[in-house]
Design a protein around this motif. Structure first.
Motif, PDB file in Angstrom:
ATOM      1  N   THR A  74     -11.914  83.780 -24.844  1.00  0.00           N
ATOM      2  CA  THR A  74     -12.370  84.811 -25.497  1.00  0.00           C
ATOM      3  C   THR A  74     -11.230  84.936 -26.900  1.00  0.00           C
ATOM      4  O   THR A  74     -11.718  85.164 -27.924  1.00  0.00           O
ATOM      5  N   VAL A  75      -9.910  85.187 -26.698  1.00  0.00           N
ATOM      6  CA  VAL A  75      -9.061  85.120 -27.460  1.00  0.00           C
ATOM      7  C   VAL A  75      -9.011  83.846 -28.624  1.00  0.00           C
ATOM      8  O   VAL A  75      -8.818  83.985 -29.766  1.00  0.00           O
ATOM      9  N   ARG A  76      -9.153  82.869 -28.012  1.00  0.00           N
ATOM     10  CA  ARG A  76      -9.277  81.542 -28.759  1.00  0.00           C
ATOM     11  C   ARG A  76     -10.294  81.535 -29.772  1.00  0.00           C
ATOM     12  O   ARG A  76     -10.278  81.025 -30.860  1.00  0.00           O
ATOM     13  N   GLN A  77     -11.443  82.033 -29.228  1.00  0.00           N
ATOM     14  CA  GLN A  77     -12.492  82.081 -30.170  1.00  0.00           C
ATOM     15  C   GLN A  77     -12.486  83.080 -31.246  1.00  0.00           C
ATOM     16  O   GLN A  77     -13.004  82.784 -32.488  1.00  0.00           O
ATOM     17  N   ARG A  78     -11.873  84.317 -30.734  1.00  0.00           N
ATOM     18  CA  ARG A  78     -11.610  85.333 -32.077  1.00  0.00           C
ATOM     19  C   ARG A  78     -10.669  84.683 -33.027  1.00  0.00           C
ATOM     20  O   ARG A  78     -10.996  84.714 -34.335  1.00  0.00           O
TER      21      ARG A  78
END
Length: 246
Positions: A74-78
């Motif tokens: 999720t953090v990578r996508q953000r």
């Protein structure tokens, strides 16, 4: 009771067979393999409980690792979205500054999550090693139990075979003796724990091993050869022969 002296002496042959059968039954009940199997069953049960706990530890760590992987993703996508917005270069200065701060925060968060994930993966490796070790111990205990069961079964077969041979020999012998004498013998054997007829030797009862004295010795000595004499002390049948020493 009257019985031919030869029949009384043959009671000793019957008694010898019954003693052997009693010994064989005792050996069957007290085989060391039985105690070993009881102990192995407890060991396997304890190890299986230990395995459940080890498996729960692995499953819990797998669940936590999966959760962290989702958070990292999720953090990578953000961050990827924020990076794309930065690359577009069409943001006002204020939004650009805020976005740069957010990306810095996301980078720090991603690093923290990845460190935590790495730590959990190391714990998971340790937990899996513990689980594998328990599985090996369970397999070893089960193999030992199988080998012990095989030894037990072989011993039981040998004891049963010998007992059957003795029972086969007992039948004709008991049938050839006077029924009343055998009935008395069986009754005494049941009451006395297995020994019903014993040879008198050197003036001693072969059942209780007590020496005969005085009137009791004279009673046994003067009894007719066909008289079935019983010990006053242990009530067993006393078989008299030339070895009796009376």
């Amino acid at each position: 009771m009257k019985a031919d002296p030869k029949d009384q002496q043959r009671l000793l042959d019957l008694q010898a067979i019954d003693i052997t059968l009693q010994q064989l039954a005792h050996r069957r009940r007290t085989m060391p393999e039985t105690a070993e199997l009881d102990a192995l069953t407890k060991v396997v049960s304890r190890l299986e409980d230990e395995r459940v706990r080890a498996e729960v530890d692995v499953d819990d760590l797998d669940r936590d690792i999966t959760r962290l992987e989702r958070e990292v993703d999720t953090v990578r996508q953000r961050r990827a979205k924020d990076q794309q917005r930065l690359d577009d270069g069409r943001l006002p200065a204020r939004e650009l500054t805020a976005l740069e701060h957010e990306m810095t925060s996301l980078s720090r968060r991603q690093s923290e999550l990845e460190d935590a994930e790495l730590e959990l993966m190391e714990k998971r490796e340790t937990a899996q090693s513990a689980l594998d070790a328990v599985d090996e111990r369970i397999a070893s205990a089960r193999d030992t139990r199988i080998a012990t069961e095989q030894r037990r079964d072989q011993t039981v077969a040998e004891l049963d075979k010998e007992a059957q041979w003795k029972r086969t020999a007992r039948g004709p012998l008991a049938a050839d003796l006077p029924a009343e004498l055998v009935q008395l013998y069986d009754k005494i054997r049941e009451q006395s724990g297995g020994l019903a007829a014993a040879l008198v030797q050197y003036g001693r009862c072969g059942g209780c091993r007590l020496e005969l004295f005085g009137a009791d010795r004279n009673r046994v000595k003067t009894a007719a050869p066909d008289e079935v004499v019983r010990c006053e002390e242990c009530r067993r049948i006393m078989v008299r022969t030339a070895e009796s020493g009376l």
